[in-house]
Write an enzyme that holds these catalytic residues in place. Structure first.
Site, PDB file in Angstrom:
ATOM      1  N   HIS A  66      -1.836   1.063   7.350  1.00  0.00           N
ATOM      2  CA  HIS A  66      -2.262   1.133   5.952  1.00  0.00           C
ATOM      3  C   HIS A  66      -2.062   2.552   5.440  1.00  0.00           C
ATOM      4  O   HIS A  66      -2.318   3.526   6.153  1.00  0.00           O
ATOM      5  CB  HIS A  66      -3.731   0.725   5.822  1.00  0.00           C
ATOM      6  CG  HIS A  66      -4.206   0.656   4.403  1.00  0.00           C
ATOM      7  ND1 HIS A  66      -3.867  -0.372   3.551  1.00  0.00           N
ATOM      8  CD2 HIS A  66      -4.988   1.499   3.680  1.00  0.00           C
ATOM      9  CE1 HIS A  66      -4.423  -0.170   2.368  1.00  0.00           C
ATOM     10  NE2 HIS A  66      -5.100   0.961   2.422  1.00  0.00           N
TER      11      HIS A  66
ATOM     12  N   CYS B  94       0.797  -1.218   0.000  1.00  0.00           N
ATOM     13  CA  CYS B  94       0.000   0.000   0.000  1.00  0.00           C
ATOM     14  C   CYS B  94       0.836   1.277   0.000  1.00  0.00           C
ATOM     15  O   CYS B  94       0.392   2.274  -0.564  1.00  0.00           O
ATOM     16  CB  CYS B  94      -0.982  -0.009   1.165  1.00  0.00           C
ATOM     17  SG  CYS B  94      -0.246  -0.349   2.776  1.00  0.00           S
TER      18      CYS B  94
END
Length: 468
Positions: free
Chosen positions: A319, A137
């Site tokens: 994330h 990510c």
């Protein structure tokens, strides 16, 4: 004198047979059976004279599965004496374990490929990269910003891309950056930052180690990985802040980073000082109550820190997401591969800490064309669930207006909320008429801070007309 001449070859044959058999027996039963009697050797030699073919083949068949494990002993002199048949068996057996690791190699490209989603962005067809699982990510968040800024472009027919290709594009962007300062010292510092960024570049494909500080939305403990964001001019934000209205938590957390706070909690638990024990418990309670890594104070500070139409990276729960601010509201880029074919799902609103959000298209218009498989997040096409999502969104806007100073920023929030509400009801009028329309008392109703359960009950009783 002829008998010694005939008897001498027999022991030599027995000795060679003994050597072959002892090696095979040694592989099967260990070194205990290595010594042989002379009588047994003569018997083996006779057997070797009668059936020379059987003498070499059966040991090779018995040791078929054991021929590949001891390749370290191949340098010993008896190794080549096994003949040609063990070499054939060894080649066949050794090829088998080499075929086993090929299954993960076949699966690796599947994880290395990412689907490209083309969206209309400010009048131009622009690619964004999606991911099916917890992929790299950080790399995708940075590259999607570069795509949205049109600093990196892909062929119009590009449908899939690999992480190696993404890293190549990113490396070219880093190398193309020129230092703004002309002084020699600053240029050397800039070059050092570029070298550090190129060194940690492969880590983007696996994940970055960032350590947040609870004092500000852009406060992170500096690591070489952060130099990539600095060089590219991409802001890195988080929303995990301590509420200043809680002085105990402010005192317990202080200016520590996350890792330092965890160490402090462990130290305070084993302290004999009651004040330190209490402070450690307060710090631990803060981490437990803010496990979502986003607080309302942090959300307000995040909205204030981000500039209009700015593209940034938002870090939360390990994330990294691409974030932007549009008309004073925050949105996260939807990179879930499940929405690859959903052209109307591009952005996801970020207006509360509970994860409730609504989807928007590339022009930040509320999306109503979600597939059935996405009902858990977007309402799945149900009017009642979609009304609940929109109602939560409008309530969050009013809560934000209450926390922000009165002025043009608050008025723009109300205008956007009214616009979204009007678009919602205009689309629903084509299906069912709206029986009642009442003025929306946004200045009063939404600032009461109702719990989620009460809002759900209210939406059921007022399914045709929603009052805030």
């Amino acid at each position: 004198m002829e008998q010694p001449q005939t008897e001498n070859p027999a022991p030599s044959k027995a000795t060679s047979a003994e050597t072959v058999e002892s090696e095979n027996h040694e592989a099967l039963s260990g070194p205990e059976k290595h010594p042989q009697d002379k009588d047994g050797a003569d018997a083996d030699g006779a057997a070797g004279e009668q059936e020379p073919g059987d003498q070499t083949l059966p040991p090779a068949q018995d040791g078929e599965n054991l021929e590949c494990p001891p390749p370290e002993a191949s340098s010993s002199p008896p190794g080549p004496a096994c003949g040609t048949s063990p070499k054939v068996e060894t080649a066949e057996v050794c090829s088998r374990p080499q075929e086993l690791p090929q299954s993960p190699r076949i699966q690796q490209p599947e994880l290395d490929f990412y689907c490209v989603k083309w969206i209309p962005w400010k009048g131009e067809r622009t690619p964004i990269i999606t991911q099916s699982t917890n992929g790299p990510c950080p790399l995708l968040a940075i590259m999607n910003i570069l795509f949205l800024q049109w600093k990196v472009k892909l062929p119009p027919q590009k449908e899939v891309i690999t992480s190696d290709e993404l890293l190549t594009h990113l490396g070219n962007c880093l190398l193309s950056i020129k230092p703004q300062e002309k002084s020699e010292g600053l240029q050397l510092n800039f070059q050092q930052n570029v070298d550090d960024a190129m060194t940690v570049l492969p880590k983007l494909a696996t994940g970055l180690d960032v350590n947040v500080r609870f004092t500000g939305v852009s406060d992170f403990e500096y690591t070489p990985e952060c130099s990539i964001f600095d060089l590219l001019g991409i802001p890195l934000y988080h929303g995990w802040l301590v509420d200043p209205q809680s002085p105990e938590a402010v005192s317990a957390v202080g200016k520590l980073s996350y890792n330092q706070l965890v160490e402090k909690i462990i130290t305070c638990k084993h302290s004999s000082d009651s004040n330190l024990v209490t402070e450690g418990l307060v710090a631990e309670q803060f981490l437990e109550t803010t496990a979502a890594q986003l607080t309302y104070h942090g959300l307000c500070e995040l909205t204030a820190a981000a500039t209009e139409d700015e593209l940034s990276v938002f870090f939360r729960n390990n994330h990294f997401s691409t974030m932007t601010k549009h008309k004073s509201h925050l949105y996260l880029l939807v990179t879930d591969q499940g929405f690859l074919q959903e052209e109307q799902v591009v952005w996801e609103s970020l207006h509360n800490v509970d994860g409730d959000s609504c989807f928007c298209d590339s022009d930040f218009h509320l999306s109503h064309s979600l597939g059935k498989s996405h009902g858990a997040e977007g309402g799945g096409g149900s009017p009642e669930k979609q009304l609940q999502v929109d109602q939560d969104y409008l309530i969050a806007l009013s809560l934000q207006q209450q926390q922000q100073p009165q002025g043009t920023l608050g008025l723009s929030d109300l205008e956007l909320a009214q616009q979204l509400q009007q678009e919602e009801y205009q689309q629903q009028q084509a299906v069912q008429p709206v029986r009642t329309r009442a003025p929306s008392p946004q200045g009063r109703g939404a600032t009461s801070g109702r719990p989620a359960g009460e809002r759900r009950q209210r939406s059921k009783t007022e399914s045709d007309c929603v009052l805030l």
